[in-house]
Enzyme design. Sequence first.
Site, PDB file in Angstrom:
ATOM      1  N   ARG A  49       8.748   2.117  -1.124  1.00 48.91           N
ATOM      2  CA  ARG A  49       7.620   3.015  -1.373  1.00 48.91           C
ATOM      3  C   ARG A  49       6.420   2.176  -1.779  1.00 48.91           C
ATOM      4  NH1 ARG A  49       5.391   7.747  -1.845  1.00 48.91           N
ATOM      5  NH2 ARG A  49       3.966   8.211  -3.558  1.00 48.91           N
ATOM      6  N   HIS A  51       3.271   2.802  -3.859  1.00 45.35           N
ATOM      7  CA  HIS A  51       2.853   3.814  -4.830  1.00 45.35           C
ATOM      8  C   HIS A  51       1.582   3.356  -5.526  1.00 45.35           C
ATOM      9  CE1 HIS A  51       3.932   7.283  -7.470  1.00 45.35           C
ATOM     10  NE2 HIS A  51       3.195   6.612  -8.354  1.00 45.35           N
ATOM     11  N   GLU A  53      -1.264   3.602  -8.389  1.00 43.62           N
ATOM     12  CA  GLU A  53      -1.251   3.937  -9.809  1.00 43.62           C
ATOM     13  C   GLU A  53      -1.793   5.341 -10.074  1.00 43.62           C
ATOM     14  OE1 GLU A  53      -2.961   1.988 -13.957  1.00 43.62           O
ATOM     15  OE2 GLU A  53      -4.027   1.661 -12.073  1.00 43.62           O
ATOM     16  N   CYS A  54      -1.084   6.068 -10.940  1.00 42.15           N
ATOM     17  CA  CYS A  54      -1.545   7.372 -11.413  1.00 42.15           C
ATOM     18  C   CYS A  54      -1.172   7.455 -12.886  1.00 42.15           C
ATOM     19  CB  CYS A  54      -0.910   8.510 -10.617  1.00 42.15           C
ATOM     20  SG  CYS A  54      -1.361  10.157 -11.227  1.00 42.15           S
ATOM     21  N   CYS A  67       2.672  12.760  -8.379  1.00 38.29           N
ATOM     22  CA  CYS A  67       2.827  11.300  -8.388  1.00 38.29           C
ATOM     23  C   CYS A  67       3.997  10.838  -9.253  1.00 38.29           C
ATOM     24  CB  CYS A  67       1.538  10.641  -8.850  1.00 38.29           C
ATOM     25  SG  CYS A  67       0.096  11.068  -7.851  1.00 38.29           S
ATOM     26  N   GLN A  70       7.259  11.671  -7.681  1.00 34.70           N
ATOM     27  CA  GLN A  70       7.546  10.807  -6.540  1.00 34.70           C
ATOM     28  C   GLN A  70       7.989   9.424  -6.989  1.00 34.70           C
ATOM     29  OE1 GLN A  70       3.841  11.073  -4.242  1.00 34.70           O
ATOM     30  NE2 GLN A  70       4.939  12.259  -2.701  1.00 34.70           N
ATOM     31  N   THR A 114      -9.074  18.842  -4.514  1.00 32.33           N
ATOM     32  CA  THR A 114      -9.043  17.394  -4.776  1.00 32.33           C
ATOM     33  C   THR A 114      -9.937  16.599  -3.820  1.00 32.33           C
ATOM     34  OG1 THR A 114      -7.567  15.482  -5.054  1.00 32.33           O
ATOM     35  CG2 THR A 114      -6.964  17.067  -3.347  1.00 32.33           C
ATOM     36  N   ASP A 126     -10.159   9.532   0.301  1.00 34.91           N
ATOM     37  CA  ASP A 126      -9.115   8.560  -0.049  1.00 34.91           C
ATOM     38  C   ASP A 126      -9.708   7.163   0.117  1.00 34.91           C
ATOM     39  OD1 ASP A 126      -6.846   7.002  -0.406  1.00 34.91           O
ATOM     40  OD2 ASP A 126      -5.551   8.325   0.766  1.00 34.91           O
ATOM     41  N   ARG A 128      -8.248   4.274  -0.958  1.00 39.85           N
ATOM     42  CA  ARG A 128      -7.247   3.226  -1.129  1.00 39.85           C
ATOM     43  C   ARG A 128      -7.207   2.268   0.053  1.00 39.85           C
ATOM     44  NH1 ARG A 128      -2.219   7.094  -2.427  1.00 39.85           N
ATOM     45  NH2 ARG A 128      -3.307   8.271  -0.780  1.00 39.85           N
ATOM     46  N   LYS A 154      -1.060   6.676   5.553  1.00 43.75           N
ATOM     47  CA  LYS A 154      -0.559   5.472   4.889  1.00 43.75           C
ATOM     48  C   LYS A 154       0.277   4.650   5.869  1.00 43.75           C
ATOM     49  CE  LYS A 154       0.986   5.805   0.658  1.00 43.75           C
ATOM     50  NZ  LYS A 154       1.856   6.106  -0.522  1.00 43.75           N
TER      51      LYS A 154
END
Length: 258
Positions: A49, A51, A53-54, A67, A70, A114, A126, A128, A154
């Site tokens: 995965r 992932h 940061e959250c 998050c 997951q 969001t 997004d 990222r 992703k």
Amino acid sequence: MTIRFIAASRLPTPWATFTMHGFEDDATGKDHIALTLGDVSGGEPVLGRVHSECLTGDALFSMRCDCGYQLQEALKRIAEEGRGVLLYLRQEGRGIGLLNKIRAYHLQDQGADTVEANEQLGFGADMRRYDLCVPMLNHLGITALKLMTNNPRKVDALTRDGVNVVERQPITTGLNPHNEQYLSTKAGKLGHMMALDDFTQASDVDIERKGERSILRCRLLFFGGAGKRWAIGVAGAIGHQRLRQAMFHACGPSERVR
């Protein structure tokens, strides 16, 4: 872009003892980590995965997103597989940072979704990036991933950056009244491949977790101190870390064995 490996150490968790690898991005000064379990080199596809940061979901148990759920589910699946990797990237708030994420949450409290909240703040939906995964995976000797994600963008971004994603595995857990609109927006506006009916309810996850502890405590009452110590020893001998940890915490300090 220069991602430098810094150091590695053991990281015991409720699911397994992982190896934590620390990396630093010289361009941004941000640090990122990879958690590995088992031998991930050798060419065989690795369950993994990526992932981002959250803080609110991963550490503060926020129910506004999925998050944290997951993250835990991914670690659990890797532990069950006995082999895998989790890349933890410091890209808070889909890349806009923690304080801007709080600003976005404020807008969401007023009715924005969001995506709209990010755009009202002048950001993309997004922000990222995933190119930094490549040197991390290269360092670990990982050449192919079975990726746990609902996000086809992703998968596309990782593939474009040179990561060989051989399989996508959905990860649908943590649905609750606080994140239902958020999850619907991710599916409707960000293209996430999921339906709300696919999700495990957060309440079910919590009830299961609490129920396991309660049943364990009740059963251990029948054993007494000696029985508890024996049960902990058996759990440790068979390598069942979550069971051993739960038994450890169910016992008093005088009953624990190291």
